[in-house]
Design an enzyme around this catalytic site. Sequence first.
Site, mmCIF file in Angstrom:
data_model
loop_
_atom_site.group_PDB
_atom_site.id
_atom_site.type_symbol
_atom_site.label_atom_id
_atom_site.label_comp_id
_atom_site.label_asym_id
_atom_site.label_seq_id
_atom_site.Cartn_x
_atom_site.Cartn_y
_atom_site.Cartn_z
ATOM 1 C CD GLU A 1 9.369 126.578 82.924
ATOM 2 O OE1 GLU A 1 8.269 126.060 82.718
ATOM 3 O OE2 GLU A 1 10.411 125.930 83.032
ATOM 4 C CE LYS B 1 8.833 124.849 86.017
ATOM 5 N NZ LYS B 1 8.076 123.597 85.948
ATOM 6 C CB SER C 1 15.111 120.683 88.933
ATOM 7 O OG SER C 1 14.596 119.845 87.929
HETATM 8 P P1 13P Z 1 12.902 120.426 85.215
HETATM 9 O O1 13P Z 1 12.642 120.548 86.677
HETATM 10 O O2 13P Z 1 13.309 119.034 84.794
HETATM 11 O O3 13P Z 1 13.818 121.496 84.692
HETATM 12 O O4 13P Z 1 11.521 120.633 84.483
HETATM 13 C C1 13P Z 1 10.696 121.632 84.915
HETATM 14 C C2 13P Z 1 9.943 122.138 83.779
HETATM 15 O O5 13P Z 1 8.733 122.095 83.795
HETATM 16 C C3 13P Z 1 10.680 122.711 82.637
HETATM 17 O O6 13P Z 1 9.810 123.394 81.801
#
Ligand code: 13P
Length: 336
Positions: free
Chosen positions: A175, A217, A259
């Site tokens: 991510e 991600k 998100s």
């Molecule tokens: P959000 O969808 O609230 O951004 O969170 C996703 C997430 O896991 C951030 O590390």
Amino acid sequence: MSELNKIVLKILSNGKGILATDESTGTMTKRLEAINVPSSSENRLLFRETLFSSEGVKNFIGGVILFDETIKQTSNLNKTIPELISSSGAVPGIKVDTGAKVLAGSHQEKITEGLDGLRERLKDYYKLGARFTKWRGVYNISNNYPSKLSIHSNAHALARYSALVQECGMVPIVEPEVLMDGNHSAEDCFNKTSKVIKKCFEELALHNIDLTGIILKPNMILAGTSSSEKISSEEVAKLTLKCLKENVPTEVPGIAFLSGGQTEIQATENLNLINKLNDTNFIMTYSYGRALQQSALKFWSKNIKDIKGTQEVFNHRANMCTLAAQGKWSAELETK
Ligand code: 13P
């Protein structure tokens, strides 16, 4: 097909997505205090197990990301939390980084920590039932940022983490989150996100990562939250697809967006358009935290004993996201 690839497909196939409930205790405390619910470990468990035992998880969620506290808790239904999630057909996952700290050498930026002792922690999480993991690198946009140093060092950490996770028989979620904060244009977000993702895959290759056994991600390509630029969902979808097509190797099976602070509807609408226009072989789905939980949390705060009512709100949101992951969502369905 490798075992890791099987896990990825179990999590992401058929429009299923990931429920990110891995907020640290500090973040969860802020969320609960904002709705006037005391942040006790019982209350954190109650809200989370309300979601985990819902029809929404059974029908729409392929994986759930947990925080260290939650993966060790036992639900009021007398199952451990990983057992509860597995019994709904979803895969339990765990956030394994220990947070983003000030980056020495570039103090306006962050580096994610948590590599020391990670191999041992991963073995413990595997025994607890986790089959996938998450590590989030975070980057901010301004004229000079993200710097080469932050792009390089976060990519390096993501790759070292991924190698340890795969060695342990689990799927790493990679991510790299380029934040929405700021007044930058969508074009700037596109250029900087492209650099960040490109560097991540260079480092993943260097660390011999099996790309068929990861989930990427990323953020969507958006204009900054304080920018005056207004860009349509269609433009978001086109730029996001272009960025991913140019920088993600085709072996990667699936992409699950964060998100990032978008509203529930924006995150759903943008994902829907991405899927309508998707001309790649990547599965494009969601790994949402706030955009899956916000309405449910608000509803729950009015009466934390109303399990059924809270689950109905969550079920609807998860249903809408899964439709969007198949390009089948429309605004009318929100009010039906
Ligand atoms: P959000 O969808 O609230 O951004 O969170 C996703 C997430 O896991 C951030 O590390």
